[in-house]
Design an enzyme around this catalytic site. Structure first.
Site, PDB file in Angstrom:
ATOM      1  CB  CYS A   1      -0.890  -0.006   1.200  1.00  0.00           C
ATOM      2  SG  CYS A   1      -1.725   1.372   1.427  1.00  0.00           S
TER       3      CYS A   1
ATOM      4  CB  CYS B   1       1.614  20.283   4.914  1.00  0.00           C
ATOM      5  SG  CYS B   1       1.119  20.864   3.522  1.00  0.00           S
TER       6      CYS B   1
ATOM      7  CE1 TYR C   1      -2.583  30.130   0.215  1.00  0.00           C
ATOM      8  CE2 TYR C   1      -1.378  31.527   1.867  1.00  0.00           C
ATOM      9  CZ  TYR C   1      -1.730  30.984   0.500  1.00  0.00           C
ATOM     10  OH  TYR C   1      -0.918  31.604  -0.279  1.00  0.00           O
TER      11      TYR C   1
END
Ligand code: SAH
Length: 467
Positions: A77, A423, A325
């Site tokens: 995965c 991020c 944002y």
């Protein structure tokens, strides 16, 4: 050396993608499924001029940081890249990734918390990544593609690493547990009513993705079907089925995506059952979340992250603050409790609608949200309000980081502090260097582990205007 040669290497490092790096006479090989400290026997797969790729054959000596992956399909995965690394080592890896990016890409000097400051040096204080006590089943969102397996059967699961093949997945170790029941129920409904699977090659068929979200505090569950067609049949039957199988099921929506690219969500949609959103509680505030709105996937760590952003903002109650944002207004409302006035800006209309409702829901009248791109809204606002003083600006951009025009406007507005929630350490580092050239010094950086078991790194940085 050539393809299929066998080599034995000691793994010394881990790339940003989570591949181990081992060197043979200084020549680096990237080897999936290995971790620093392993001694591994591998087969050469591909050779480039300055590096190569090898395939793991056998771990000869396991690293002290190696651990057994919890999930049986962890290797196939593409979701979790670090399950075979102990959690403590994962956190070290994430701290190091931020350090490396700030140094190599940002050209900044780092001082780890606890170390003595360098003499007269301009250093960013870096704190070790903050992790979770129980780093499993933390994701409040599942978003899975629907497809056909080679034998023609219906599958929902994850894309295999670097591919568009869907690996069926029975239970996911990092997603909220009810997500499995949601997927099973949708699959059963598709079978029963003959709902067709979208085919990305021919662009035919109906169901593309299934998205499920849970309010971790409220227990409310939202299910959203991403459909190529404007209308899905038998949606009432699905709502009925979900009501009986999924505790907490609150709403079913349909998002319409007629596009041929691999963007997951389309722009429009409708509600098939329930209110069309769920609510959750973060840091004592209540938030309404629509399927199209961004919402941090780790509710527990979100509190830690925004708590840090708030701490770095150092508000005393008099300040005027921008939150760029702003999504559904999570950070904006955290700030609004401690500031005099808050402005937010966000590009997705559904998120702006949520943000305004959320301000109302929490009785916070000192927040104004602007819909639009930060790089357009902020310059326009600044030219229309030349007299208004801004004390703090918080930014939380997507992975690509700040638009240069937005960054330059922030520096012209010249708040005392800029807080950068990111991020992606690489674009963060690039932007910190640009801020530095314009008179902002990064004071400290705090990585927060929002994405346990994966290579993703979230961090928050405090910058101050140099005197
Ligand atoms: N601060 C929020 C959202 C952060 S995610 C939270 O923590 O929940 C980044 C957000 O930026 C998303 O909601 C995305 O829709 C929005 N966005 C993307 N590009 C933008 C742009 N150019 N201008 C303003 N918002 C943008």
């Amino acid at each position: 050396m050539e393809k299929n040669d066998i080599l034995t290497v000691k793994i010394e490092d881990l790339t940003a993608d989570g591949e181990g790096v081992g060197k043979l006479d200084g020549f680096p090989f990237f080897i999936k499924d290995t971790v620093p400290g392993d001694v591994a026997r591998c087969a050469v797969m591909k050779l480039q001029k300055n590096y190569g790729f090898a395939r793991l054959l056998e771990i000869l000596e396991p690293s002290p940081d190696r651990t057994e992956a919890h999930c049986p399909i962890a290797r196939a995965c593409g979701g979790c890249q670090l399950q075979h690394l102990s959690y403590e080592a994962q956190l070290r890896f994430k701290t190091k990734r931020v350090a490396d990016a700030l140094q190599r890409i940002g050209g900044l000097s780092i001082r780890m918390a606890g170390e003595e400051p360098g003499e007269g040096r301009d250093e960013v204080l870096l704190y070790p990544a903050l992790g979770m006590e129980e780093p499993w089943h933390y994701r409040n969102k599942a978003q899975v593609p629907v497809g056909k397996a080679r034998d023609g059967s219906l599958v929902m699961g994850f894309y295999a690493r670097h591919s568009h093949e869907i690996i069926p997945q029975e239970s996911c170790m990092i997603t909220f547990p009810e997500a499995q029941t949601v997927l099973q129920t949708v699959r059963e409904w598709m079978r029963r009513f003959g709902v067709s699977v979208y085919n990305e090659v021919s662009g035919t068929g109906v169901l593309r993705h299934v998205l499920a979200r849970k309010g971790m505090r409220t227990g409310e569950i939202l299910v959203c079907l991403v459909s190529r067609k404007r209308r899905i049949r038998h949606e009432n039957e699905l709502a009925e089925m979900l009501r009986s199988t999924v505790p907490g099921f609150a709403t079913l929506t349909v998002n319409v995506n007629e596009g041929r690219d691999n963007v997951i969500l389309g722009r429009e949609g409708y509600t098939a059952f329930g209110p069309g959103f769920i609510e959750d509680e973060i840091g004592g505030l209540r938030f309404r979340i629509s399927p199209e709105s961004f919402f941090q996937v780790n509710s527990e760590q979100m509190e830690v992250l925004y708590g840090k952003a708030l701490e770095f903002a150092g508000l005393r109650g008099e300040e005027t603050v921008w939150d760029l944002y702003s999504g559904i207004g999570t950070i904006s409302l955290f700030l609004a409790k401690k500031a005099s006035k808050v402005y937010g800006c966000e590009i997705v209309p559904q998120a702006i609608r949520n943000a305004r409702e959320n301000a109302r829901l929490n009785g916070l009248g000192n927040v104004t949200f602007y819909e639009g791109a930060a790089e357009e809204v902020l310059p326009r606002w600044a030219s229309e309000h030349p007299e208004e003083r801004i004390d703090v600006i918080v930014v939380d951009p997507p992975r690509k980081g700040l638009d240069l025009r937005c960054l330059e406007t922030i520096c012209q507005i010249a708040p005392e502090r800029v807080i950068y929630v990111s991020c992606d350490p690489a674009t963060l580092a690039r932007d910190l260097a640009l801020f530095r050239e314009r008179g902002y010094r990064a004071e400290c950086a705090q990585p927060v582990d929002q994405f346990c078991q994966t290579v993703h790194v979230e961090s928050v940085v405090l910058m101050a205007r140099a005197e």
